[in-house]
Scaffold this motif. Structure first.
Motif, PDB file in Angstrom:
ATOM      1  N   VAL A 176      19.221   7.937   6.324  1.00  0.00           N
ATOM      2  CA  VAL A 176      18.280   7.439   5.290  1.00  0.00           C
ATOM      3  C   VAL A 176      17.054   7.021   5.808  1.00  0.00           C
ATOM      4  CG1 VAL A 176      18.117   5.702   3.421  1.00  0.00           C
ATOM      5  CG2 VAL A 176      20.545   6.846   3.791  1.00  0.00           C
ATOM      6  N   LEU A 177      16.008   7.090   5.165  1.00  0.00           N
ATOM      7  CA  LEU A 177      14.619   6.735   5.790  1.00  0.00           C
ATOM      8  C   LEU A 177      14.140   5.567   4.719  1.00  0.00           C
ATOM      9  CD1 LEU A 177      12.211   6.507   7.616  1.00  0.00           C
ATOM     10  CD2 LEU A 177      11.385   8.426   6.355  1.00  0.00           C
ATOM     11  N   LYS A 178      13.691   4.477   4.925  1.00  0.00           N
ATOM     12  CA  LYS A 178      13.217   3.529   4.189  1.00  0.00           C
ATOM     13  C   LYS A 178      11.633   3.130   4.506  1.00  0.00           C
ATOM     14  CE  LYS A 178      14.327  -0.848   4.200  1.00  0.00           C
ATOM     15  NZ  LYS A 178      15.040  -2.231   4.274  1.00  0.00           N
ATOM     16  N   VAL A 179      10.751   3.364   3.592  1.00  0.00           N
ATOM     17  CA  VAL A 179       9.303   3.133   3.789  1.00  0.00           C
ATOM     18  C   VAL A 179       8.950   1.797   3.134  1.00  0.00           C
ATOM     19  CG1 VAL A 179       7.123   3.902   4.001  1.00  0.00           C
ATOM     20  CG2 VAL A 179       8.865   5.513   4.258  1.00  0.00           C
ATOM     21  N   GLU A 180       8.213   0.915   3.710  1.00  0.00           N
ATOM     22  CA  GLU A 180       7.842  -0.398   3.099  1.00  0.00           C
ATOM     23  C   GLU A 180       6.531  -0.521   3.495  1.00  0.00           C
ATOM     24  OE1 GLU A 180      11.835  -3.127   3.777  1.00  0.00           O
ATOM     25  OE2 GLU A 180      10.029  -3.501   4.916  1.00  0.00           O
ATOM     26  N   ILE A 181       5.863  -1.164   2.291  1.00  0.00           N
ATOM     27  CA  ILE A 181       4.665  -1.654   2.282  1.00  0.00           C
ATOM     28  C   ILE A 181       4.761  -3.199   2.063  1.00  0.00           C
ATOM     29  CG2 ILE A 181       2.033  -1.716   1.501  1.00  0.00           C
ATOM     30  CD1 ILE A 181       2.523   1.079   2.716  1.00  0.00           C
ATOM     31  N   SER A 182       4.246  -3.947   3.373  1.00  0.00           N
ATOM     32  CA  SER A 182       4.414  -5.239   3.217  1.00  0.00           C
ATOM     33  C   SER A 182       5.567  -5.859   2.580  1.00  0.00           C
ATOM     34  CB  SER A 182       2.961  -5.765   2.537  1.00  0.00           C
ATOM     35  OG  SER A 182       1.904  -5.564   3.167  1.00  0.00           O
ATOM     36  N   THR A 183       6.624  -5.478   2.865  1.00  0.00           N
ATOM     37  CA  THR A 183       8.081  -5.729   2.529  1.00  0.00           C
ATOM     38  C   THR A 183       8.420  -5.223   1.348  1.00  0.00           C
ATOM     39  OG1 THR A 183       7.623  -7.880   1.813  1.00  0.00           O
ATOM     40  CG2 THR A 183       8.024  -7.940   4.180  1.00  0.00           C
ATOM     41  N   TYR A 220       6.843  14.093   2.292  1.00  0.00           N
ATOM     42  CA  TYR A 220       7.219  12.954   1.373  1.00  0.00           C
ATOM     43  C   TYR A 220       5.975  12.315   0.833  1.00  0.00           C
ATOM     44  CZ  TYR A 220      11.953  14.349   2.721  1.00  0.00           C
ATOM     45  OH  TYR A 220      12.912  15.124   2.961  1.00  0.00           O
ATOM     46  N   GLU A 221       5.986  11.653  -0.248  1.00  0.00           N
ATOM     47  CA  GLU A 221       5.057  10.985  -0.626  1.00  0.00           C
ATOM     48  C   GLU A 221       5.661   9.380  -1.317  1.00  0.00           C
ATOM     49  OE1 GLU A 221       3.111  13.156  -3.839  1.00  0.00           O
ATOM     50  OE2 GLU A 221       1.612  13.962  -2.268  1.00  0.00           O
ATOM     51  N   ALA A 222       4.751   8.416  -0.982  1.00  0.00           N
ATOM     52  CA  ALA A 222       4.932   7.056  -1.597  1.00  0.00           C
ATOM     53  C   ALA A 222       3.630   6.500  -1.986  1.00  0.00           C
ATOM     54  CB  ALA A 222       5.596   6.212  -0.746  1.00  0.00           C
ATOM     55  N   PHE A 223       3.739   5.693  -3.250  1.00  0.00           N
ATOM     56  CA  PHE A 223       2.408   5.075  -3.829  1.00  0.00           C
ATOM     57  C   PHE A 223       2.615   3.608  -3.728  1.00  0.00           C
ATOM     58  CE2 PHE A 223       3.201   9.351  -5.480  1.00  0.00           C
ATOM     59  CZ  PHE A 223       2.083  10.048  -5.364  1.00  0.00           C
ATOM     60  N   PHE A 224       1.236   3.105  -3.569  1.00  0.00           N
ATOM     61  CA  PHE A 224       1.431   1.824  -3.710  1.00  0.00           C
ATOM     62  C   PHE A 224       0.066   1.280  -4.328  1.00  0.00           C
ATOM     63  CE2 PHE A 224      -0.354   2.468   0.658  1.00  0.00           C
ATOM     64  CZ  PHE A 224      -0.871   1.532   0.737  1.00  0.00           C
ATOM     65  N   LEU A 259       2.717  -1.265   7.099  1.00  0.00           N
ATOM     66  CA  LEU A 259       3.432  -0.140   7.005  1.00  0.00           C
ATOM     67  C   LEU A 259       4.560  -0.103   7.788  1.00  0.00           C
ATOM     68  CD1 LEU A 259       3.967   2.799   5.590  1.00  0.00           C
ATOM     69  CD2 LEU A 259       2.160   3.663   7.282  1.00  0.00           C
ATOM     70  N   ARG A 260       5.760   0.232   7.199  1.00  0.00           N
ATOM     71  CA  ARG A 260       7.128   0.074   8.127  1.00  0.00           C
ATOM     72  C   ARG A 260       7.680   1.270   7.753  1.00  0.00           C
ATOM     73  NH1 ARG A 260      11.399  -4.362   8.938  1.00  0.00           N
ATOM     74  NH2 ARG A 260       9.719  -5.314  10.096  1.00  0.00           N
ATOM     75  N   PHE A 261       8.267   2.236   8.723  1.00  0.00           N
ATOM     76  CA  PHE A 261       9.259   3.309   8.760  1.00  0.00           C
ATOM     77  C   PHE A 261      10.499   2.695   9.103  1.00  0.00           C
ATOM     78  CE2 PHE A 261       5.395   5.587   8.402  1.00  0.00           C
ATOM     79  CZ  PHE A 261       5.587   6.441   7.419  1.00  0.00           C
TER      80      PHE A 261
END
Length: 145
Positions: free
Chosen positions: A95-102, A117-121, A130-132
């Protein structure tokens, strides 16, 4: 990950690649302790996978290991799309989690084989972290790339 010198197949590094901060098992031996892995595209020990871009990719080998960097120049209130390549080594519930400022902006069980993959913020500041992160359920070797 192209800026740093690397071994032919893969290399455990005690510090993150240039521009990235990393957290891994450390030196206490409880979770590997060898350091973050920078792997060459197509190398056998990490599954023979090739991202198709650049020569290397970063391996987050166990739960809780992460790589992060600061994004700057953002416009407060502006929406952003983050595009990235990711894969797992073996499709064993990695499992991969991506965070933007927690704030979690992406979390998925990854199949074997690199895909986009894409993520939006929406920016709440002119900078963001940015954290992977490897977010697998247990602490065994469940590598995400």
């Amino acid at each position: 990950f192209e800026q740093d010198p690397h071994a032919h197949n893969y290399l455990y590094v005690s510090a993150g690649p240039t521009g990235w901060n990393v957290q891994d098992g450390g030196d206490d031996g409880t979770r590997g302790g060898k350091g973050t892995v920078v792997a060459a595209n197509g190398n056998g020990p990490w599954g023979g996978l090739n991202s198709g871009i650049g020569g290397y990719y970063l391996v987050l080998q166990r739960r809780g290991w992460y790589a992060e960097q600061e994004l700057s120049g953002l416009t407060v209130g502006e929406s952003y799309r983050l595009r990235f390549l990711a894969s797992s080594r073996s499709s064993r519930s990695e499992v991969l989690k991506v965070e933007i400022s927690t704030e979690t902006v992406f979390r998925a069980t990854l199949p074997r084989g690199f895909a986009v993959y894409e993520a939006f913020f929406t920016a709440s500041s002119t900078t963001a972290l940015l954290r992977f992160e490897n977010d697998c359920a247990d602490d065994s070797d469940r590598s995400v790339f």
